[in-house]
Design a protein around this motif. Structure first.
Motif, PDB file in Angstrom:
ATOM      1  N   PHE A 178       0.816  -1.215   0.000  1.00 32.42           N
ATOM      2  CA  PHE A 178       0.000   0.000   0.000  1.00 32.42           C
ATOM      3  C   PHE A 178       0.853   1.270   0.000  1.00 32.42           C
ATOM      4  CE2 PHE A 178      -2.531   3.296   2.192  1.00 32.42           C
ATOM      5  CZ  PHE A 178      -3.589   3.386   1.298  1.00 32.42           C
ATOM      6  N   GLU A 179       1.951   1.259   0.742  1.00 30.67           N
ATOM      7  CA  GLU A 179       2.805   2.454   0.827  1.00 30.67           C
ATOM      8  C   GLU A 179       3.382   2.816  -0.539  1.00 30.67           C
ATOM      9  OE1 GLU A 179       6.723   4.079   3.308  1.00 30.67           O
ATOM     10  OE2 GLU A 179       5.747   2.192   3.875  1.00 30.67           O
ATOM     11  N   LYS A 180       3.778   1.814  -1.319  1.00 27.92           N
ATOM     12  CA  LYS A 180       4.316   2.085  -2.657  1.00 27.92           C
ATOM     13  C   LYS A 180       3.249   2.662  -3.586  1.00 27.92           C
ATOM     14  CE  LYS A 180       8.091  -1.283  -3.044  1.00 27.92           C
ATOM     15  NZ  LYS A 180       8.607  -2.436  -3.846  1.00 27.92           N
ATOM     16  N   LEU A 181       2.031   2.164  -3.454  1.00 33.27           N
ATOM     17  CA  LEU A 181       0.959   2.602  -4.351  1.00 33.27           C
ATOM     18  C   LEU A 181       0.558   4.045  -4.112  1.00 33.27           C
ATOM     19  CD1 LEU A 181      -1.408  -0.525  -4.325  1.00 33.27           C
ATOM     20  CD2 LEU A 181       0.427   0.026  -5.931  1.00 33.27           C
ATOM     21  N   THR A 182       0.777   4.546  -2.906  1.00 37.79           N
ATOM     22  CA  THR A 182       0.337   5.906  -2.557  1.00 37.79           C
ATOM     23  C   THR A 182       1.519   6.858  -2.387  1.00 37.79           C
ATOM     24  OG1 THR A 182       0.264   5.236  -0.212  1.00 37.79           O
ATOM     25  CG2 THR A 182      -1.782   5.085  -1.474  1.00 37.79           C
ATOM     26  N   GLN A 183       2.618   6.558  -3.039  1.00 38.54           N
ATOM     27  CA  GLN A 183       3.794   7.419  -2.986  1.00 38.54           C
ATOM     28  C   GLN A 183       3.516   8.739  -3.698  1.00 38.54           C
ATOM     29  OE1 GLN A 183       7.745   5.481  -3.320  1.00 38.54           O
ATOM     30  NE2 GLN A 183       7.999   6.759  -5.126  1.00 38.54           N
TER      31      GLN A 183
END
Length: 339
Positions: A178-183
């Motif tokens: 999730f963290e990568k997708l919302t960078q």
């Protein structure tokens, strides 16, 4: 007669065995089929042409390209490019600039390798957070699009729910994705400023305490202005290493400080590099050192202001006399036939 029948049967068995061997050799093994069954997205990384990330009414579009394509855009963003025809990625929305290809490939591999711990059938989309997904990622290929929807986190675990548009199954997967997708969109930018190799550098002009011009002649660099002499190899190597190692620490998109405050209007120093693989020279402007972080300077490439750690300030302050070689000749020992 019997021997002839035996020979025919032997040939038939051999042909059948060969057919089975060549038919099954390309089929996945039991282990490979089991691993494939766990995959959420059944795609190959090299077939992905673009990636669209969407969350909180924001959207980032990343497109696969080639190095030659970026060369056409180097005039607009002021960045030199390598002549190598390697796959690259570019941000096309909401920015238009070169992306960090390694970071994009890492995200892509995470998506391709995404495995389901458990499939969920006959579910209520609203209960799993898929009615209004927290984020979506769409992978575009020549065959069509696949969209991954990110639902709710599973309490007291490191997992979350995801779905794939058009499927009736939801999946329980690790939430680390999730963290990568919302960078942030800007964080996808390539932090490497100078992409040419040392061997492609033909000329370097430094405008600091004085204007100094260094030009390649064969394997060596010569000082062409303000005087003419062979340049000191150690200093040239240090300059080239600083150029090829130029890496952004922070992109400065919003700052209350003016370019004058940052030492960029006028710039403390300017470096222009002529590159064999590009008609457009690479231009870098060096500003003042950042007061709160020793060794960090403000700089600018094109219109982009940035912060970075670099030794180029030392090269800009080097006097013409210090650039002169202390060696009598540029000859290599093995090339000398007599003296």
């Amino acid at each position: 007669m019997q021997s002839r029948q035996l020979l025919v049967l032997t040939l038939l068995v051999a042909v059948l065995g060969g057919f089975i061997f060549f038919y099954e050799k390309d089929l996945p093994s039991t282990e490979e089929r089991a691993a494939r069954a766990k995959k959420v997205l059944l795609l190959e990384a090299d077939t992905i042409e673009s990636i669209v990330l969407a969350w909180d009414d924001r959207e980032v579009r990343l497109e696969r390209g080639r190095a030659e394509t970026d060369a056409e855009d180097s005039e607009s963003d002021g960045k030199a490019v390598s002549a190598a025809p390697t796959d690259t990625w570019r941000i096309t929305s909401p920015l238009d600039t070169r992306a960090d290809s390694a970071a994009v490939e890492s995200l892509l591999q995470s998506l391709i390798d995404l495995e389901s711990e458990r499939g969920i059938e006959d579910f209520d989309r609203s209960e799993l957070g898929l009615e209004s997904p927290r984020a979506k990622v769409t992978l575009n290929t020549a065959e069509g699009d696949s969209t991954l929807e990110v639902g709710a986190d599973i309490p007291a675990s490191g997992d979350m729910i995801v779905g794939v548009t058009g499927r009736s199954t939801a999946y329980k997967v690790a939430s680390t994705l999730f963290e990568k997708l919302t960078q942030e969109p800007g964080d996808w930018r390539d932090r490497k400023l100078f992409l040419a190799s040392r061997g492609e550098i033909e000329q370097v002009t430094l405008e600091g305490s004085q204007r100094i011009e260094l030009t390649r002649r064969g394997d060596n660099f010569w000082l062409e202005a303000p005087l003419m002499d062979r340049a000191e190899d150690e200093k040239v190597n240090g300059l080239l290493s600083s150029l090829t190692g130029l890496t952004v620490k922070t992109f400065v998109d919003d700052t209350p400080m003016s370019p004058e405050d940052l030492g960029l209007a006028p710039a403390r120093g300017v470096i222009e590099v002529k590159i064999a693989s590009s008609d457009q020279p690479f231009r870098f402007e060096l500003g003042e050192a950042k007061a709160s972080e020793p060794g960090v300077f403000y700089g600018r490439v094109g219109s982009q202001i940035l912060e970075l750690e670099t030794a180029l300030a030392e090269s800009l302050m080097t006097t013409p006399g210090e650039w002169r070689s202390r060696s009598w000749t540029a000859y290599q020992v093995f090339k000398i036939e007599n003296a």
